[in-house]
Scaffold this motif. Structure first.
Motif, PDB file in Angstrom:
ATOM      1  N   ASP A 180      -7.077  -9.835   3.093  1.00  0.00           N
ATOM      2  CA  ASP A 180      -5.958  -9.343   2.279  1.00  0.00           C
ATOM      3  C   ASP A 180      -5.653  -7.914   2.697  1.00  0.00           C
ATOM      4  OD1 ASP A 180      -7.608  -7.451   0.721  1.00  0.00           O
ATOM      5  OD2 ASP A 180      -8.388  -9.215  -0.310  1.00  0.00           O
ATOM      6  N   GLY A 181      -4.563  -7.373   2.154  1.00  0.00           N
ATOM      7  CA  GLY A 181      -4.129  -6.053   2.566  1.00  0.00           C
ATOM      8  C   GLY A 181      -5.108  -4.947   2.217  1.00  0.00           C
ATOM      9  N   GLU A 182      -5.712  -5.029   1.041  1.00  0.00           N
ATOM     10  CA  GLU A 182      -6.660  -3.993   0.630  1.00  0.00           C
ATOM     11  C   GLU A 182      -7.870  -3.957   1.555  1.00  0.00           C
ATOM     12  OE1 GLU A 182      -6.300  -1.745  -1.535  1.00  0.00           O
ATOM     13  OE2 GLU A 182      -4.581  -2.400  -2.723  1.00  0.00           O
ATOM     14  N   GLY A 198      -0.566  -9.717  -3.219  1.00  0.00           N
ATOM     15  CA  GLY A 198      -1.047  -8.353  -3.429  1.00  0.00           C
ATOM     16  C   GLY A 198      -0.360  -7.406  -2.481  1.00  0.00           C
ATOM     17  N   LEU A 199      -1.160  -6.660  -1.715  1.00  0.00           N
ATOM     18  CA  LEU A 199      -0.618  -5.703  -0.748  1.00  0.00           C
ATOM     19  C   LEU A 199      -0.114  -6.473   0.474  1.00  0.00           C
ATOM     20  CD1 LEU A 199      -0.405  -2.570  -0.627  1.00  0.00           C
ATOM     21  CD2 LEU A 199      -2.464  -2.608   0.789  1.00  0.00           C
ATOM     22  N   SER A 200       1.183  -6.467   0.698  1.00  0.00           N
ATOM     23  CA  SER A 200       1.759  -7.265   1.784  1.00  0.00           C
ATOM     24  C   SER A 200       1.500  -6.627   3.141  1.00  0.00           C
ATOM     25  CB  SER A 200       3.263  -7.408   1.582  1.00  0.00           C
ATOM     26  OG  SER A 200       3.911  -6.168   1.826  1.00  0.00           O
ATOM     27  N   GLY A 201       1.748  -7.413   4.181  1.00  0.00           N
ATOM     28  CA  GLY A 201       1.607  -6.886   5.533  1.00  0.00           C
ATOM     29  C   GLY A 201       2.558  -5.744   5.803  1.00  0.00           C
ATOM     30  N   GLU A 202       3.762  -5.812   5.245  1.00  0.00           N
ATOM     31  CA  GLU A 202       4.721  -4.726   5.431  1.00  0.00           C
ATOM     32  C   GLU A 202       4.210  -3.433   4.810  1.00  0.00           C
ATOM     33  OE1 GLU A 202       8.655  -5.863   4.210  1.00  0.00           O
ATOM     34  OE2 GLU A 202       8.390  -7.908   4.940  1.00  0.00           O
ATOM     35  N   GLU A 203       3.572  -3.529   3.643  1.00  0.00           N
ATOM     36  CA  GLU A 203       3.013  -2.335   3.002  1.00  0.00           C
ATOM     37  C   GLU A 203       1.826  -1.795   3.796  1.00  0.00           C
ATOM     38  OE1 GLU A 203       3.651  -2.825  -1.725  1.00  0.00           O
ATOM     39  OE2 GLU A 203       2.614  -4.500  -0.771  1.00  0.00           O
ATOM     40  N   VAL A 204       0.999  -2.697   4.329  1.00  0.00           N
ATOM     41  CA  VAL A 204      -0.123  -2.263   5.172  1.00  0.00           C
ATOM     42  C   VAL A 204       0.414  -1.542   6.406  1.00  0.00           C
ATOM     43  CG1 VAL A 204      -2.054  -3.043   6.611  1.00  0.00           C
ATOM     44  CG2 VAL A 204      -1.678  -4.084   4.365  1.00  0.00           C
ATOM     45  N   LEU A 205       1.467  -2.093   7.005  1.00  0.00           N
ATOM     46  CA  LEU A 205       2.078  -1.466   8.168  1.00  0.00           C
ATOM     47  C   LEU A 205       2.570  -0.056   7.837  1.00  0.00           C
ATOM     48  CD1 LEU A 205       3.218  -1.522  11.052  1.00  0.00           C
ATOM     49  CD2 LEU A 205       5.233  -2.713  10.142  1.00  0.00           C
TER      50      LEU A 205
END
Length: 298
Positions: free
Chosen positions: A148-150, A171-178
């Motif tokens: 997951d993103g976290e 949860g934390l999307s890939g776009e937010e992780v990016l």
């Protein structure tokens, strides 16, 4: 086949013998250059006389090394009984250690040496896809996994070279992780992997390459090799390659009319022309050829 107690005892004795610090080094020296005198061994190994004496005594006692007295040649026709010199050479059992030492060396190089393979962080909320993509890459890359993103953010370090990132995750999307990766100014390359058909919004995202799920093994390997190769270039060339990758993705999905109607796409086209001019002005012909190779341009 199950080993009996005698087999285990023999194995332990053999390991104890070869594991003594100087024994394999002495054996290797005699394999390569033997027979050798005591002084020659001492000079080659940079070892104290006492340690060398004790080690040689042990190897002779275990019938891995022969201690031979050799007559000195006085002249062409005479061999004197004195002085005599002592040389050390391997017995047949000692020479049989070559395969053992080679196997240990190979094992050490694989498991104890510095691993220079690139580190790829595979991020996906589907464990099956994480396992599949990791299995495709594990021969050429060191693999880290996150589900997951976290967890992905916790595992992001300066040692990560490439992030293979699922775009849509709970949860934390890939776009937010990016976005977090770019905010932190980490030096890793990011490959977005998604079942979502790419649209013009990808032009505003900071990834380096985009693969539509599930992707193919060879495609994934090639894209990873390409983004890693970009590290050899300056920021403008890297920007050019990233924008070119986005343009190629959209060109595969959209009509020419749809492309030209989108302001974001036209701005990217304009920026690519600027970057091309910058490279040309710098007269970096070799860099241009390398960029074309990365983009598969003839």
């Amino acid at each position: 086949m199950r080993r009996n107690d005698d087999d285990v005892e023999t194995m332990v004795a053999a390991v104890n013998l070869i594991s003594k610090k100087w024994h394999p080094v002495i054996i290797q020296s005699l394999l390569r250059d033997g027979p050798l005198r005591f002084s020659e061994l001492k000079q080659r190994l940079d070892i104290s006389a006492k340690v060398l004496t004790d080690s040689l005594d042990d190897l002779v006692e275990n019938e891995l090394v022969n201690r031979n007295e050799v007559n000195e040649l006085v002249n062409r026709n005479e061999v004197s009984e004195s002085p005599r010199r002592v040389e050390y050479d391997l017995t047949r059992h000692g020479r049989d250690m070559q395969s053992v030492i080679d196997a240990l060396s190979d094992w050490g190089a694989e498991h104890l040496g510095e691993d220079t393979r690139p580190v790829v962080l595979v991020v996906d909320n589907d464990p099956r896809l994480v396992t599949m993509h990791a299995s495709w890459l594990e021969d050429e890359c060191q693999i880290e996994r996150a589900y997951d993103g976290e967890e992905a953010l916790r595992k992001l370090t300066d040692e990560i070279d490439v992030v293979l990132l699922d775009r849509r995750m709970p949860g934390l999307s890939g776009e937010e992780v990016l976005d977090r990766i770019r905010d932190l100014r980490l030096g890793c390359q990011v490959i977005m992997l998604s079942a979502v058909e790419p649209d013009f919004d990808i032009l505003e995202m900071g990834f380096d390459a985009y693969i539509v799920k599930p992707g193919a093994k060879e495609e994934l390997k090639e894209v990873i090799a390409d983004v890693l190769a970009r590290n050899a270039y300056d920021s403008e060339v890297q920007e050019y390659l990233a924008l070119s990758a986005k343009r190629a993705v959209l060109q595969a999905e959209k009509t020419e009319g749809a492309l030209q109607r989108d302001d974001r796409y036209r701005r990217v086209e304009a920026r690519l022309r600027e970057l091309e001019s910058s490279v040309d002005d710098a007269d970096e012909e070799s860099a241009v050829r390398d960029v074309q190779a990365l983009l598969n341009i003839s």
